[in-house]
Design an enzyme around this catalytic site. Structure first.
Site, PDB file in Angstrom:
ATOM      1  N   GLU A 190       0.807  -1.189  -0.003  1.00 51.32           N
ATOM      2  CA  GLU A 190      -0.059  -0.082  -0.140  1.00 51.32           C
ATOM      3  C   GLU A 190       1.088   1.455   0.180  1.00 51.32           C
ATOM      4  O   GLU A 190       1.070   2.047   1.387  1.00 51.32           O
ATOM      5  CB  GLU A 190      -0.717   0.038   1.420  1.00 51.32           C
ATOM      6  N   GLU A 381      -5.375  -8.361   1.468  1.00 54.42           N
ATOM      7  CA  GLU A 381      -5.907  -7.846   2.328  1.00 54.42           C
ATOM      8  C   GLU A 381      -6.990  -7.776   2.430  1.00 54.42           C
ATOM      9  O   GLU A 381      -8.000  -7.152   1.514  1.00 54.42           O
ATOM     10  CB  GLU A 381      -5.548  -6.866   2.809  1.00 54.42           C
TER      11      GLU A 381
END
EC number: 3.2.1.21
Length: 492
Positions: A190, A381
């Site tokens: 991320e 995720e």
């Protein structure tokens, strides 16, 4: 805790199942090669922060500052995964997982970020990989999950162009030591979060609030993302599946049909969802929607960079938790947009303040899968933070269980509509240190008592085990069948 408006009082509300997620369904519907796992990250779980030669990271430094973390908590012990990884992997195996995603702490391997390798630190990851394989868990290793060595931060960190070379060196070390057993690699976790929250908003390490720092760090992360992929492929040309992961949120305008809000949504999408994705495809940064980026980035982009930003990844990790509703704002330059909190909109939300909206996963899989030449997608995720209720040695988390069911249904929905999606990883395997939120929000399938380090598999983890064992998810109340009693111990 989850907050429900008056009209939504069912503990398993229909809001978890919007827009006809495919029911009934079972594991078999996803195909035999689908990856089923859970994820973790080094700083959030390992602890052992000064153990056996590990150097400090920017999160060790950041958590020392008063007021940066709720209750002034830190990750020095966390879930003690460094010492208890075999127990946690036993529980993962007992849940029927096929894959386990984790990250390496850069400063455990290279205390100074470059130079001399800490053999004892590298040996830990060697043992961890072997322990996964002994339990038939395929290891997915993330090279960077936000814990930059402090020594490199002192030299400029992500705002220094030198970090591209530093990171490449680290990637090569990991590939040479573990590449004979690790097939699946994620380069970055991320980047928009660690760059934006850490360099623009100041709420994550290293705690900077400067537009120039954000833009330079963002560009260098884009270069490192591709260069890290090349470093892995140079050493593992045939054996590795190389990916990277992107945070994303399905974005909708606050007032559909309002021109200002619609334009603000497109700008927010360019920044939050497209900024790091499109350069890997050779499309460059999305400056058409964010023209201010063009002149701001001119000072950081050098000749040849647009070619260096490209890399042919084998997979993209899609990391999604919610949707965001966007409203035009004249006070926020660059994107001229603000996000309307779920609480203000009167919708269910989690302990993180995020709207309960599993359909966001489907929407983002569709969006990323629509790119020409997009690689295979993997949900690396997906999860939710809700309060746990412990009774007689069981942890009842009905809202998290419902979210998990709905999220998996949305992945199947995308797959049935032609999206090439090959795996689902729940965040997270265990409860852990949740960055600036400390130990309050709990995402784990496994409950951790942070005082005793006792583990208890929650009802959500038991449901995941039953689903992976063949249980069918059905519509209505039948979707929330009674969980079978554990066939083996679930408390450690």
């Amino acid at each position: 805790m989850i907050k429900l408006p008056p009209q939504l009082t069912d503990p398993l509300p229909a809001a978890f199942y919007p827009n006809s997620a495919p029911l009934p369904f079972s594991r078999a519907d996803f195909g035999p090669d689908f990856h089923w796992g859970a994820a973790a990250a080094a700083y959030q779980t390992e602890g052992a922060w000064q153990h056996q030669g590990k150097g400090p990271s920017i999160w060790d430094d950041f958590t020392r500052r008063k007021g940066t973390i709720r209750r002034n908590e830190h990750g020095r012990v966390a879930a003690d995964f460094y010492n208890r990884y075999e127990t946690d992997l036993d529980l993962a195996q007992g849940m029927g997982l096929t894959d386990f995603r984790f990250s390496a702490a850069w400063s455990r391997v290279l205390p100074e970020g470059v130079g001399a390798v800490n053999r004892r630190g590298l040996d830990f990851y060697d043992r961890l990989v072997d322990a996964c394989l002994e339990r038939d868990l395929s290891p997915w290793l993330t090279l960077y999950h936000w814990d930059l060595p402090s020594a490199l931060q002192a030299r400029g960190g992500w705002t220094s162009r030198n970090i591209v070379g530093w990171f490449s060196e680290y990637a090569q070390i990991m590939a040479r030591r573990l590449g004979d057993r690790v097939q699946n690699w994620a380069v970055l976790n991320e980047p928009m979060v660690f760059v934006g929250a850490g360099h623009l908003l100041g709420v994550h390490a290293p705690g900077r609030r400067h537009l120039g720092a954000f833009l330079s760090a963002a560009h260098h992360a884009t270069l490192a993302q591709a260069e890290g992929g090349r470093a892995l492929r140079a050493i593992l040309p045939d054996s590795a599946s190389i990916g990277t992961t992107f945070s994303c949120s399905y974005l909708t305008p606050h007032r559909p049909g309002n021109g200002n809000d619609e334009a603000a949504t497109r700008r927010a999408d360019a920044l939050l969802n497209r900024f790091f994705v499109e350069p890997t495809l050779g499309l460059g940064y999305p400056v058409a929607e964010l023209p201010a980026l063009r002149w701001l980035l001119e000072r950081y982009i050098k000749p040849g960079d647009e070619q260096r930003m490209k890399f042919d990844f084998d997979f993209w990790g899609v990391q999604n938790y919610t949707r965001e509703v966007v409203r035009f704002s004249p006070w926020l330059p660059l994107q001229w947009a603000t996000l309307v909190p779920a609480k203000q909109r009167g919708v269910p939300y989690t302990d993180m303040g995020w709207e309960v909206f599993p359909e966001s996963i489907f929407q983002m899989l569709k969006q990323f899968g629509a790119y020409p030449n997009a690689p295979r997608l993997v949900v690396t995720e997906s999860g939710s933070a809700f309060p746990d209720v412990s009774t007689n040695g069981r942890v009842h988390d009905s809202a998290r269980r419902a979210y998990l069911q709905a999220a998996i249904g949305q992945v199947l929905r995308a797959q049935r509509e032609g999206v090439d999606v090959g795996g689902y990883f729940s965040w997270s395997l265990t409860d852990n240190f949740e960055w600036a939120e400390g130990y309050g929000p709990r995402f784990g399938l496994i409950h951790v008592d942070y005082e005793t380090q006792e583990r208890i598999v929650k009802d959500s983890g038991l449901w995941y085990r039953d689903f992976l064992g063949g249980q069918v998810v059905r519509a209505g109340n039948e979707a929330h069948q009674t969980i079978s009693e554990p066939s083996q111990p679930t408390k450690f």
